[in-house]
Enzyme design. Structure first.
Site, short mmCIF file in Angstrom:
data_model
loop_
_atom_site.label_atom_id
_atom_site.label_comp_id
_atom_site.label_asym_id
_atom_site.label_seq_id
_atom_site.Cartn_x
_atom_site.Cartn_y
_atom_site.Cartn_z
N ASP A 132 0.84 -1.36 0.07
CA ASP A 132 0.13 0.12 0.13
C ASP A 132 0.95 1.34 0.06
OD1 ASP A 132 -2.44 1.24 -0.20
OD2 ASP A 132 -2.54 1.54 2.28
N ASP A 170 -4.26 -4.64 -4.58
CA ASP A 170 -3.36 -3.32 -4.97
C ASP A 170 -2.02 -3.29 -5.53
OD1 ASP A 170 -5.44 -1.89 -3.79
OD2 ASP A 170 -4.51 -1.55 -1.93
N ASP A 321 -13.05 1.65 5.72
CA ASP A 321 -11.94 1.64 5.05
C ASP A 321 -10.93 2.44 5.45
OD1 ASP A 321 -13.37 0.46 2.77
OD2 ASP A 321 -14.68 2.16 2.44
#
Length: 346
Positions: A132, A170, A321
């Site tokens: 991330d 991701d 989130d």
């Protein structure tokens, strides 16, 4: 995670309330004819409106998910109406995101549960080094050697049971958009490719590499090379819309284009929260706990499209989130948001 990614943060596993509190981390080629697009739109409209429990779902439903525990708590405290609405989440199969340095025990719990109903586990492997880009879900394995050990334990505990693994949300889109520094690209390709090979040694495991969503990497050609370099040829396909809100029809259209670039591979779509599509007319953190969203099509393998192997709830609806719009940290259960998703799915 930044707005440029147009992505949500990844959730984490919560098999029971005590466990949930202890975890630290817890995202054939069609010619695209008009008729095909209309059929896809009609199919989506029929599936999205009321995601009821599918009869004979092939996927494992966790009876101890945070949603299931919340239903029980609300029933006992007199909130029977809210509890009934929340069953729209609790009664659905949700992906398991093993967190921490020891994924085996969490997979074993899912494996033992799934064995009782001869159902398929949906698992997410999310531990790539430099995960991330150092943002909200930063972390991951601290070395290549540790990642190999971690993915080995992940695979070992699946054993010969039926499983779908969504591999490293991701990771490849962050290569394509430049968020992951170039110095880590080769390592990422190498580790994901090795992970595919390791997971495919399990006889009943299907592996799908994460490929972002249509709003994030708008040109699917930008993902083709990263996918090839990461072992898509040995995988079963790729995953779209993980933890995002893009409409199913748009994901299908995008997936067809990407499939044609990677050997006509099949794909799966995360429909967990795309019932109302993305938050309209908003930039910035539109991906982060957007209001007014709804549950999408219930998990199923009956997608009506030969390239789409399944609609799955990869993001666990109701898990935050991130700390935006009044939400708790990423991956934490947020009952009010979950209830809103369920209510809006009528």
């Amino acid at each position: 995670m930044t707005a440029r990614n147009a992505r949500t943060i990844r959730g984490r596993l919560a098999i029971a309330a005590a466990i949930s509190a202890s975890l630290a981390l817890t995202t054939a080629c069609s010619g695209g004819t008009k008729d095909a697009g209309q059929a896809s739109d009609a199919r989506e409209a029929a599936l999205v409106q009321s995601p009821q429990k599918p009869a004979g779902t092939p996927f494992w439903i966790d009876p101890n998910s945070p949603a299931a525990q919340q239903v029980e708590q609300w029933q006992q405290s007199g909130r029977a109406s809210d509890a009934e609405v929340l069953r729209r989440i609790a009664d659905q199969p949700l992906a398991v995101w093993p967190a921490g340095d020891e994924p085996g025990w969490q997979i074993k719990a899912a494996r033992d549960g799934a064995a009782k109903t001869n159902s398929t586990m949906v698992l997410v492997a999310y531990n790539i080094p430099h995960r991330d880009c150092g943002q909200h879900s930063a972390g991951g394995a601290h070395s290549e050697a540790f990642y190999r050990q971690w993915i080995g334990a992940f695979a070992d505990n699946i054993e010969d049971k039926k499983a779908i693994v969504i591999l490293e949300p991701d990771a490849l889109p962050h290569v394509a958009d430049g968020c992951t520094p170039a110095e880590y690209h080769e390592q990422r390709f190498r580790l994901i490719s090795e992970a595919v090979a390791r997971l495919k040694k399990q006889p009943n495991t299907k592996v799908y590499l994460d490929a972002g969503n249509p709003e994030w990497i708008r040109n699917p050609g930008d993902l083709a090379q990263p996918l090839w370099r990461s072992g898509i040829a040995q995988a079963d396909g790729f995953a779209l819309n993980v933890s995002n809100f893009q409409p199913t029809a748009e994901n299908i259209a995008y997936g067809r284009k990407l499939s044609a670039l990677v050997g006509d591979k099949h794909f799966v779509i995360d429909t967990s929260r795309n019932g109302n599509g993305p938050l309209p007319g908003r930039g910035g953190e539109a991906w982060c706990n957007p209001p007014g969203r709804a549950l999408g099509a219930a998990p199923t393998t009956k997608t009506g499209d030969k390239l789409v192997d399944a609609f799955l709830w990869i993001k666990r609806p109701g898990e935050s989130d991130g700390e935006c719009r009044g939400g708790p940290p990423a991956g934490k259960w947020w009952p009010d948001y979950a209830l809103g998703l369920a209510r809006n799915s009528r």
